[in-house]
Design a protein around this motif. Sequence first.
Motif, PDB file in Angstrom:
ATOM      1  N   MET A  99       0.847  -1.184   0.000  1.00  0.00           N
ATOM      2  CA  MET A  99       0.000   0.000   0.000  1.00  0.00           C
ATOM      3  C   MET A  99       0.888   1.241   0.000  1.00  0.00           C
ATOM      4  O   MET A  99       1.886   1.292   0.729  1.00  0.00           O
ATOM      5  CB  MET A  99      -0.853  -0.027   1.284  1.00  0.00           C
ATOM      6  N   ALA A 100       0.538   2.227  -0.787  1.00  0.00           N
ATOM      7  CA  ALA A 100       1.269   3.502  -0.766  1.00  0.00           C
ATOM      8  C   ALA A 100       0.797   4.317   0.430  1.00  0.00           C
ATOM      9  O   ALA A 100      -0.406   4.493   0.639  1.00  0.00           O
ATOM     10  CB  ALA A 100       1.030   4.265  -2.066  1.00  0.00           C
ATOM     11  N   VAL A 101       1.746   4.812   1.221  1.00  0.00           N
ATOM     12  CA  VAL A 101       1.411   5.551   2.441  1.00  0.00           C
ATOM     13  C   VAL A 101       2.192   6.862   2.462  1.00  0.00           C
ATOM     14  O   VAL A 101       3.397   6.881   2.200  1.00  0.00           O
ATOM     15  CB  VAL A 101       1.750   4.709   3.695  1.00  0.00           C
ATOM     16  N   GLY A 102       1.497   7.933   2.721  1.00  0.00           N
ATOM     17  CA  GLY A 102       2.140   9.246   2.769  1.00  0.00           C
ATOM     18  C   GLY A 102       2.288   9.793   4.171  1.00  0.00           C
ATOM     19  O   GLY A 102       2.932  10.813   4.368  1.00  0.00           O
ATOM     20  N   TRP A 103       1.686   9.127   5.150  1.00  0.00           N
ATOM     21  CA  TRP A 103       1.750   9.627   6.512  1.00  0.00           C
ATOM     22  C   TRP A 103       2.585   8.684   7.348  1.00  0.00           C
ATOM     23  O   TRP A 103       2.073   7.756   7.979  1.00  0.00           O
ATOM     24  CB  TRP A 103       0.344   9.742   7.106  1.00  0.00           C
ATOM     25  N   CYS A 104       3.866   8.933   7.366  1.00  0.00           N
ATOM     26  CA  CYS A 104       4.803   8.032   8.011  1.00  0.00           C
ATOM     27  C   CYS A 104       5.960   8.872   8.541  1.00  0.00           C
ATOM     28  O   CYS A 104       6.452   9.749   7.834  1.00  0.00           O
ATOM     29  CB  CYS A 104       5.275   7.001   6.984  1.00  0.00           C
ATOM     30  N   ALA A 105       6.385   8.628   9.758  1.00  0.00           N
ATOM     31  CA  ALA A 105       7.499   9.376  10.348  1.00  0.00           C
ATOM     32  C   ALA A 105       8.166   8.534  11.415  1.00  0.00           C
ATOM     33  O   ALA A 105       7.562   7.588  11.936  1.00  0.00           O
ATOM     34  CB  ALA A 105       7.002  10.684  10.966  1.00  0.00           C
TER      35      ALA A 105
ATOM     36  N   ASN B  16       8.938   0.440   2.905  1.00  0.00           N
ATOM     37  CA  ASN B  16       9.850   0.411   1.762  1.00  0.00           C
ATOM     38  C   ASN B  16       9.911   1.792   1.127  1.00  0.00           C
ATOM     39  O   ASN B  16       8.878   2.437   0.916  1.00  0.00           O
ATOM     40  CB  ASN B  16       9.354  -0.598   0.726  1.00  0.00           C
ATOM     41  N   LEU B  17      11.116   2.247   0.822  1.00  0.00           N
ATOM     42  CA  LEU B  17      11.310   3.588   0.276  1.00  0.00           C
ATOM     43  C   LEU B  17      11.537   3.491  -1.237  1.00  0.00           C
ATOM     44  O   LEU B  17      12.619   3.109  -1.687  1.00  0.00           O
ATOM     45  CB  LEU B  17      12.534   4.221   0.964  1.00  0.00           C
TER      46      LEU B  17
ATOM     47  N   CYS C  66      -0.121   1.148  -6.427  1.00  0.00           N
ATOM     48  CA  CYS C  66      -0.419   0.518  -5.134  1.00  0.00           C
ATOM     49  C   CYS C  66      -1.291   1.399  -4.239  1.00  0.00           C
ATOM     50  O   CYS C  66      -1.863   0.920  -3.261  1.00  0.00           O
ATOM     51  CB  CYS C  66       0.881   0.161  -4.404  1.00  0.00           C
ATOM     52  N   GLY C  67      -1.364   2.692  -4.572  1.00  0.00           N
ATOM     53  CA  GLY C  67      -2.263   3.583  -3.853  1.00  0.00           C
ATOM     54  C   GLY C  67      -3.619   3.702  -4.519  1.00  0.00           C
ATOM     55  O   GLY C  67      -4.579   4.194  -3.924  1.00  0.00           O
TER      56      GLY C  67
END
Lengths: 187, 187
Positions: free
Chosen positions: A30-36, A68-69, A81-82
């Motif tokens: 899954m593509a995720v944009g909220w990660c830190a 995964n980057l 994937c998003g």
Amino acid sequence: MEKVPIGTNFFIPMPVVLVGTLVDGRVNFMAVGWCARANANPPMIACGIGNHHHTPKGIGVTGTFSVNLPSRDLLEKTDYCGLVSGATVDKSQVFSVSYGNLKTAPMIGECPVTLECRLVQSVPLPTNTLYIGEIAGAWADPRVMKGGKPDFPVLDPLLLTMPDNTYWTLGSSAGKAWSAGLALKKS
Amino acid sequence: MEKVPIGTNFFIPMPVVLVGTLVDGRVNFMAVGWCARANANPPMIACGIGNHHHTPKGIGVTGTFSVNLPSRDLLEKTDYCGLVSGATVDKSQVFSVSYGNLKTAPMIGECPVTLECRLVQSVPLPTNTLYIGEIAGAWADPRVMKGGKPDFPVLDPLLLTMPDNTYWTLGSSAGKAWSAGLALKKS
């Protein structure tokens, strides 16, 4: 500078990652944009994932996930994937898969840096859940390493801004952290 | 691609923000690299802050904090706010300060976008705490807005990578999200 109110649904520029899970025994990304990063020691990472997604099913069962980057050359596959859900589409063949220390956190061969994470806490929020994972293994393609550190221009990560829904590359070096402000400290 | 293990203390490229608080009645700003959106609706943001810092004292008492997005021209001042602690240095005069809907979340006049946040949950972790705040107000300099949305190249945000401790600018547009992968979806 006089500011104006804008919608509170503001997004800071975020690194785009692909979260890997095993859901009902099938590999999913899954593509995720909220990660830190969340904790310094031991190293932990937090991902805010919508509760309606397929990925939480996998994390809930295995207690593991990968982060995964992707590099810019994986933009189309990352976006794909998003766009589609593992609930209806089999995404297990989009990337080559490998495992590290954990045996249930599928990592992406094509991504230059991959992390495998052991879930330590789930924080339920109204529409999302923050999944906090301890980094149990970190893996890199030697070609993106320089002097023992990731060379980010070579890694060529993707960033995402919303609500303009745009992917960006990393720009140029602007200065050194814990250094650029030393002159102000002395003055 | 054969990967090699790297230290688990890996950091993805992060936006640099300045977190504003009132601590013992004095305005304080801290540079924070671990910050991401956490919940979609209502909009929430999460910041992972080391427990030894001065900022948690303020958040704990007022239950509020601000998240300010500096442009590249504020790099030195931003770095300075990460170099010195409000416990020993008065940082209240580094920036001009304003307040929005909340009266205890000091926002930075010089930052083109500022958010004021109401603490909804603190998640204690071994060395850090994740402060999850609901965005109670978002403010922007009209000069960085285009068609009702922030124009990120004009906003000119700073990104941080570790362990190379480097600030970066935002690069060039690489594609549109929820769009670049549509060809794969159709195939």
